[in-house]
Design an enzyme around this catalytic site. Structure first.
Site, short mmCIF file in Angstrom:
data_model
loop_
_atom_site.label_atom_id
_atom_site.label_comp_id
_atom_site.label_asym_id
_atom_site.label_seq_id
_atom_site.Cartn_x
_atom_site.Cartn_y
_atom_site.Cartn_z
CG HIS A 1 2.13 2.04 -1.94
ND1 HIS A 1 2.31 2.54 -0.66
CD2 HIS A 1 3.37 1.95 -2.47
CE1 HIS A 1 3.60 2.73 -0.44
NE2 HIS A 1 4.27 2.38 -1.53
CG ASP B 1 0.70 3.13 2.02
OD1 ASP B 1 0.27 3.35 0.87
OD2 ASP B 1 1.82 2.65 2.22
CB SER C 1 7.07 1.21 -0.40
OG SER C 1 6.87 2.57 -0.53
#
Ligand code: NAG
Ligand code: NAG
Ligand code: NAG
Ligand code: NAG
Ligand code: NAG
Ligand code: NAG
Ligand code: NAG
Ligand code: NAG
Length: 755
Positions: free
Chosen positions: A209, A140, A545
């Site tokens: 994220h 990620d 996600s």
């Protein structure tokens, strides 16, 4: 191996939002009361020990270690009353008192791993030791290592299997016994002409994220995690495998996305390092399996028994939008949980309108004058711009001290709030335009705000029109648990049919992916607006996600409990035990509140406690996957491009017989017979088949009874699907096939369309 040019892939998340929860009752003088037990009348010694362990775990999460907790607890109430008494520092007690009964990261409670803040002895969490000593990799945007979600307080030595992993440039991102790896892969990014300052040669997350997804998979229990604008709603942040060790592989770079070459390098490192699970909330365009780096990287991982879990994408509800569809990947869609963060708009005429947002309390508890954007128009601006509260369109003199009412559209929602704030408004009501209808979004506004739907917006505008003196009030954010129906499929969640191999149902499963609280990067501001200097250690985000790491966390637990299960067995266990109904016991709905189908949820919503004991599994070997490629028309050379070793395709390989835990026949003509093979992973038993036929299709199974004498035993059966009349199943029809021994229900969706 041939690879397509380094292609850009994107992180899967839509927008972000925030929140948290209150939790359970406390008593002074250090008795911690957790509710009651629901033991069977004949409670076993093992169950009682598990209760005590859960008390140690619970207290340990506050005071640093289960060892300390064991010493501190002098009574563990395990028969009827659930709770314990302990010697604690005043501060520790205050900490528990303040935070006990938090359901903060409520998604785990929604999935029944805990109840009212208590982890039951029969929970997969307890049974799997909270995933201790499992190693989970996340490919990620990196990690914010200082987040409490990755603190190693109370952790023992790093598992000895972790030989090669490391923290690269660890002066910038230090490792510990929880965050045991942090590496970055930038060659693909740089090769595309992006320049990186050496001070960014680090796995540190400047996007948020990666920290969010990593903490959702394996973050610690962190009490007191609070969110911007809603400090009152603070709670405990939690990961799915909360005791697992985690490793960040940074393959995504701010503003640029994630490059194929870097993703593959990340896979390679994670496989070499010896991780147990790889979680990947990334995706791009669907490509042939031998040109798809995620498929190729994942193939190498599953060859080593590493489970790979990926997000399905956020391009729903467009048909065939699902990505990450290789049959050796677990593909995850996103759905809601039973929680809302409500802010109410109260009008001077007595009307109350339900909105959503994360909002602070208004400065004073009184009614404020209301003004619409149009009424607040600056003399040099157009009415249209003012209605939307665009920059430069508002007369600050008119807005000051009032609640400004803005229409959604064109400029960002948070920008409207910013303009209201800059103009000196006391609050903002954001009204949906017709196009956005009912979709409400939790935003981090700069001032007290509420986002309301289109019809409620009309109510506000006509109230303003109806009086010379319109007034209103916005209540602070209130968390509501038990919202029905839930889960509901998120409208953004990508859906089938599978665009590449329609014989394989994708996504496989759905999990919570809307308004999920998890860790964030302090290197990123809340809205991305230029003048936003606000940061937060925890935040809410939505997207596949966010649902992907929920499944990865559960996979970590299953790996810990069943180290011998193959990646396919784990997927089968998760799929065949999933639920297709919501909390009103009706079929799950999609984003438009129509009945959802396996094309959006796959086998259904994940049920971790069932997945640990599925009874039977549909297993697959690495060679089964190679035969799958052969059946797809790949010749030996092409298969070798993926497997990296010579392979001879068998003469007959059938996609329909591929031992997947779902049954999809995309082009039925007349009738077809498929085969499947079940492996017993539970106690010996006699299983009987139950069929729910798709409309217009007859389904027969042979044999109808399967008897298993021992663990590991395999039995095959055949399924014949036949159209009942000409023209049946012109469009896709859905049914199911369930093997049951009276305790386990091994359920597979059936999906059929006529040729
Ligand atoms: C949780 O606890 C509260 C009070 O402690 C109780 O009112 C509520 O019913 C409990 N909820 C569940 C689901 O057990
Ligand atoms: C480590 O970070 C520094 C910047 O602080 C950078 O100059 C150096 O090149 C980095 N080292 C590696 C191996 O990336
Ligand atoms: C808009 O929200 C209100 C709650 O304030 C609700 O009653 C109404 O049904 C919603 N509108 C539509 C069209 O669903
Ligand atoms: C109107 O005038 C103000 C002040 O001069 C300026 O800041 C604003 O940008 C102008 N707005 C438009 C739409 O031109
Ligand atoms: C309120 O009044 C404005 C201007 O007179 C008009 O454009 C608008 O349609 C009215 N809104 C409602 C909901 O009545
Ligand atoms: C907020 O973030 C954006 C993009 O991430 C950045 O361009 C901006 O400078 C930041 N603002 C502040 C005040 O740091
Ligand atoms: C953010 O900016 C505001 C003014 O724009 C200032 O008052 C505040 O102190 C800043 N906060 C931080 C954390 O820098
Ligand atoms: C396999 O297929 C590829 C692409 O169609 C072709 O180039 C190659 O020659 C084939 N190899 C064999 C051994 O048939």
């Amino acid at each position: 191996m041939q690879l397509s040019k380094s292609v850009l892939l994107f992180l899967f998340f839509t927008h972000f939002c925030l929140f948290q929860t209150p939790a359970f009752a406390i008593k002074k003088s250090y008795i911690v009361y957790l509710g009651s037990h629901s033991h069977a009348p004949q409670v076993s010694e093992a169950d009682l020990q598990a209760v005590t362990r859960s008390h140690h775990e619970f207290l340990g999460s506050f005071i640093g270690s289960t060892e300390k907790a064991r010493d501190a607890i002098f009574y563990s109430y395990k028969y009827h009353i659930n709770g314990f008494a302990a010697h604690l520092e005043e501060e520790e007690a205050a900490q528990i008192a303040k935070h006990s009964k938090l359901h903060t990261t409520h998604s785990w409670e929604f999935m029944l791993l805990e109840k009212n803040g208590t982890v039951h002895p029969s929970s997969l969490w307890t049974k799997a030791g909270f995933g201790e000593d499992i190693i989970i990799a996340n490919l990620d945007s990196g990690v914010w290592p200082e987040s409490k979600s990755f603190s190693d307080e109370g952790y023992g030595p790093v598992p000895s299997s972790w030989v090669k992993g490391k923290c690269q440039n660890d002066t910038l991102v230090p490792c510990n016994r929880k965050l045991i790896g942090a590496q970055f892969f930038k060659e693909g990014y740089e090769a595309d002409g992006n320049e990186l300052d050496p001070s960014f040669y680090t796995a540190r997350d400047y996007e948020g994220h990666g920290s969010h997804t990593l903490s959702t998979v394996g973050g610690n229990f962190v009490p007191g995690a609070s969110l911007h604008n809603a400090e009152a709603i603070s709670g405990t942040a939690k990961g799915g495998s909360p005791k697992a060790r985690v490793a960040a592989y940074k393959v995504c770079w701010p503003g640029a996305g994630c490059y194929n070459a870097d993703i593959l390098a990340g896979f390679e490192a994670a496989i070499r390092d010896g991780v147990d699970v790889i979680s990947l909330s990334i995706g791009g365009e669907v490509q042939d399996y031998n040109h798809d780096v995620i498929a190729i990287g994942a193939f190498h991982a599953i060859q080593k028994g590493i489970v790979v879990v990926c997000s399905a994408g956020n391009d729903g509800p467009t048909p065939s939008s699902v990505t990450n569809i290789a049959p050796w990947i677990i593909t995850v869609g996103a759905s809601t949980i039973d929680r809302q963060f409500q802010t109410w708009v109260e009008l001077g005429n007595g009307r109350r309108l339900k909105g959503e947002s994360f909002t602070k309390e208004m400065p004073e508890s009184r009614l404020y004058p209301l003004i619409s954007g149009v009424q607040a128009r600056a003399s040099n601006a157009s009415a249209k711009d003012a209605e939307l509260c665009k920059p430069g369109s508002l007369d600050h003199e008119k807005v000051g001290g009032k609640i400004l009412v803005c229409l959604r559209g064109e400029n960002a929602r948070v920008d409207k709030g910013l303009q209201a704030f800059l103009a000196g408004a006391a609050g903002m009501i954001l009204c949906n335009d017709k196009q956005n209808g009912n979709g409400l979004v939790l935003d981090f506004h700069f001032l007290p705000a509420s986002h309301i739907n289109y019809t409620d917006g009309l109510t506000v505008f006509s109230y303003i029109n109806s009086t010379n003196n319109p007034v209103g009030y916005i209540t602070p954010t209130e968390q509501v648990i038990g919202v029905t129906p839930a889960p509901v499929m998120a409208s953004f969640s990508s859906v089938g049919p599978n665009p590449l191999t329609p014989e394989i149902l994708k996504p496989d499963i759905t999990a919570p992916g809307v308004n999920i609280i998890a860790a964030f990067s302090l290197g990123k501001n809340l809205t991305g607006l230029d003048n936003d200097n606000r940061t937060t250690p925890y935040i809410t985000m939505s997207g596949t996600s966010m649902s992907c790491p929920h499944v990865s966390g559960v996979v970590g637990l299953l790996k810990s409990l069943h180290p011998g299960w193959s990646p396919a067995a784990i997927r089968s266990a998760i799929s065949t035990t999933a639920r297709t109904r919501d909390n009103t016991d009706n079929p799950m709905l999609d984003g438009s509140f129509e009945k959802a189908t396996p094309f959006s949820y796959g086998s259904g919503h994940i049920r971790p406690n069932r997945a640990m004991d599925p009874g039977l599994v549909y297993d697959l070997s690495v060679n089964d996957y190679l035969d799958f490629l052969c059946a797809n028309g790949y010749n030996d050379t092409m298969v070798e491009q993926i497997s990296q070793s010579p392979y001879n395709c068998p003469k007959s390989a059938s996609l329909l017989d591929f031992n997947y835990p779902s049954i999809t026949v995309p082009a039925l003509s007349g009738s077809v017979t498929l085969s499947r093979k079940l492996k017993n992973v539970g106690s010996p038993g006699k299983y009987v088949v139950h069929i729910r036929e798709p409309y217009g299709i007859s389904v027969s199974v042979k044999p109808r009874i399967l008897k298993f004498e021992k663990i590991g035993e395999e039995k095959s059966f055949k399924i014949t699907l036949k159209a009942k009349w000409k023209g049946a199943a012109k469009n896709y029809e859905f049914g199911s096939l369930t093997w049951t021994d009276g305790f386990h229900n091994v359920r597979s969706p059936i999906v059929v369309a006529a040729a």
